[in-house]
Design an enzyme around this catalytic site. Structure first.
Site, PDB file in Angstrom:
ATOM      1  N   ASP A  18      -7.744  -5.452   1.677  1.00 50.96           N
ATOM      2  CA  ASP A  18      -7.353  -4.720   0.930  1.00 50.96           C
ATOM      3  C   ASP A  18      -7.118  -5.824  -0.353  1.00 50.96           C
ATOM      4  O   ASP A  18      -7.133  -5.578  -1.308  1.00 50.96           O
ATOM      5  CB  ASP A  18      -6.226  -4.400   1.047  1.00 50.96           C
ATOM      6  CG  ASP A  18      -5.994  -2.562   0.589  1.00 50.96           C
ATOM      7  OD1 ASP A  18      -6.601  -2.525   0.269  1.00 50.96           O
ATOM      8  OD2 ASP A  18      -5.280  -2.685   1.874  1.00 50.96           O
TER       9      ASP A  18
ATOM     10  N   LYS B  46      -9.019   8.108   3.684  1.00 51.03           N
ATOM     11  CA  LYS B  46      -9.478   7.008   3.002  1.00 51.03           C
ATOM     12  C   LYS B  46     -10.763   6.745   5.010  1.00 51.03           C
ATOM     13  O   LYS B  46     -11.529   6.621   5.308  1.00 51.03           O
ATOM     14  CB  LYS B  46      -8.632   5.282   3.424  1.00 51.03           C
ATOM     15  CG  LYS B  46      -8.368   5.145   2.685  1.00 51.03           C
ATOM     16  CD  LYS B  46      -7.197   3.848   2.859  1.00 51.03           C
ATOM     17  CE  LYS B  46      -6.484   3.811   0.898  1.00 51.03           C
ATOM     18  NZ  LYS B  46      -4.899   2.828   1.173  1.00 51.03           N
TER      19      LYS B  46
ATOM     20  N   GLN C  21      -1.363   0.656   5.434  1.00 52.39           N
ATOM     21  CA  GLN C  21      -0.713   0.953   4.669  1.00 52.39           C
ATOM     22  C   GLN C  21       0.898   0.729   3.289  1.00 52.39           C
ATOM     23  O   GLN C  21       1.489   0.992   4.236  1.00 52.39           O
ATOM     24  CB  GLN C  21      -0.837   2.278   4.662  1.00 52.39           C
ATOM     25  CG  GLN C  21      -0.821   3.741   3.801  1.00 52.39           C
ATOM     26  CD  GLN C  21      -2.381   3.581   2.037  1.00 52.39           C
ATOM     27  OE1 GLN C  21      -2.782   3.891   2.863  1.00 52.39           O
ATOM     28  NE2 GLN C  21      -1.354   4.023   0.747  1.00 52.39           N
TER      29      GLN C  21
END
Ligand code: NDP
Length: 280
Positions: free
Chosen positions: A120, A53, A97
């Protein structure tokens, strides 16, 4: 006849070049999109995902700030760090994450991320917007799958979609997006009785269970579109999806490879969400 390949790698490259153009446009307004990536602990797979990412950010001109915290970090300390980023105008997106260590309540963490920085799409406000069909950040993997399907012009309206897996990050949000696209959606899980009977109905079959080769050729309706979300590390170190690619390739009409299918699209959608967060 072999299935048509749903090439996430090349579509993601196209999305990245559009992101680069957006970065240039934002620069004219004095804005550099910034993403904070929080990694808690030292999980090897998470480290790889975070690296991919942050690399994609660098390549497109999105500034990324990686924050590594030890697995022992307290929930309060993590929440405080997120609150600091919420208040930082140079950071437009926040990604925590997953998975998080078991002593940390992931829902509490998602609740604290400012919804307008929640690239997200896991904050309850964004998930609620998805349920309501209102604007908001959509989780990246389901968004990437929809982009792949639309790009390949896979018919969705009135078709039967079967999703194997009901996680809050993949299966459930994808079910809502496919419903919005007028598909008739079934969501399967580990308690589903006779999985093959369900999957054989599917015009669009999405495997998101995290079980290598769970979907065999005998579970696929001829001509169906099969999307493989799974990323499974085999004992020999190689990667495998949830679909028996070589055999299903002879039955399906469309098929995503692993790697090179859904994975790159997930990252591409993250970059798009960062641009959107920085633009508003
Ligand atoms: P989860 O473990 O959160 O969810 C897995 C789901 O699959 C659960 O709903 C589970 O059912 C169901 N399931 C497990 N085994 C079976 C089975 N034998 N038959 C039917 N259903 C089953 O996983 P995620 O949704 O987070 O991820 C799924 C896979 O996708 C993983 O391999 C992950 O690495 C990958 N992934 C890939 C991404 C990408 O960008 N390509 C992004 C995110 C994930 P139950 O709810 O009953 O336990």
């Amino acid at each position: 006849m072999a299935a048509r390949l749903l090439d996430g790698k090349s579509l993601a490259a196209q999305v990245r070049s559009e992101v680069k153009e957006s970065v240039v446009r934002l620069a004219r307004r004095g804005i550099v999109p910034g993403l904070a990536v929080i990694l808690v602990g030292d999980d090897a797979a998470s480290r790889v995902y975070v690296r991919n990412k942050t690399r994609a950010c660098e390549e497109t001109g999105v500034r990324s700030l990686q924050i590594d915290l030890p697995a022992s970090v307290s929930q309060d300390a993590l929440l405080r760090r997120i609150a600091e980023i919420n208040a930082d105008p140079a950071l437009h997106g926040i990604l925590v994450q997953l998975p998080l260590p078991s002593h940390i309540d992931a829902w509490e963490v998602m609740r604290v991320v400012a919804p307008e920085k929640d690239v997200d799409g896991f904050h309850l406000r964004n998930l609620g917007a998805l349920v309501a069909g209102a604007p908001g950040f959509v989780p990246c993997t389901p968004a990437g799958i929809m982009r792949l399907l639309r790009h390949a012009e896979v018919p969705l309206a009135g078709r039967r979609a079967v999703i194997v897996g009901r996680s809050g990050t993949v299966g459930k949000p994808l079910a809502l997006l496919l419903l919005q696209a007028d598909a008739t959606v079934t969501v399967c899980h580990s308690r589903t009785v006779d999985l093959a009977r369900e999957t054989l109905q599917a015009d669009i079959l999405v495997a998101a269970a995290g079980r290598p080769k769970l979907v065999s050729a005998g579970m696929v309706k001829p001509g169906a579109c099969v999307v493989d979300v799974g990323i499974n590390r085999l004992p020999d170190g190689s990667l495998a999806g949830d679909v028996d690619f070589h055999r299903v390739n002879d039955v399906a009409g469309w098929l995503t490879p692993v790697p090179g299918g859904v994975g790159p699209m997930t990252i591409a959608m993250l970059l798009e969400n960062c641009i959107r967060a920085a633009s508003t």
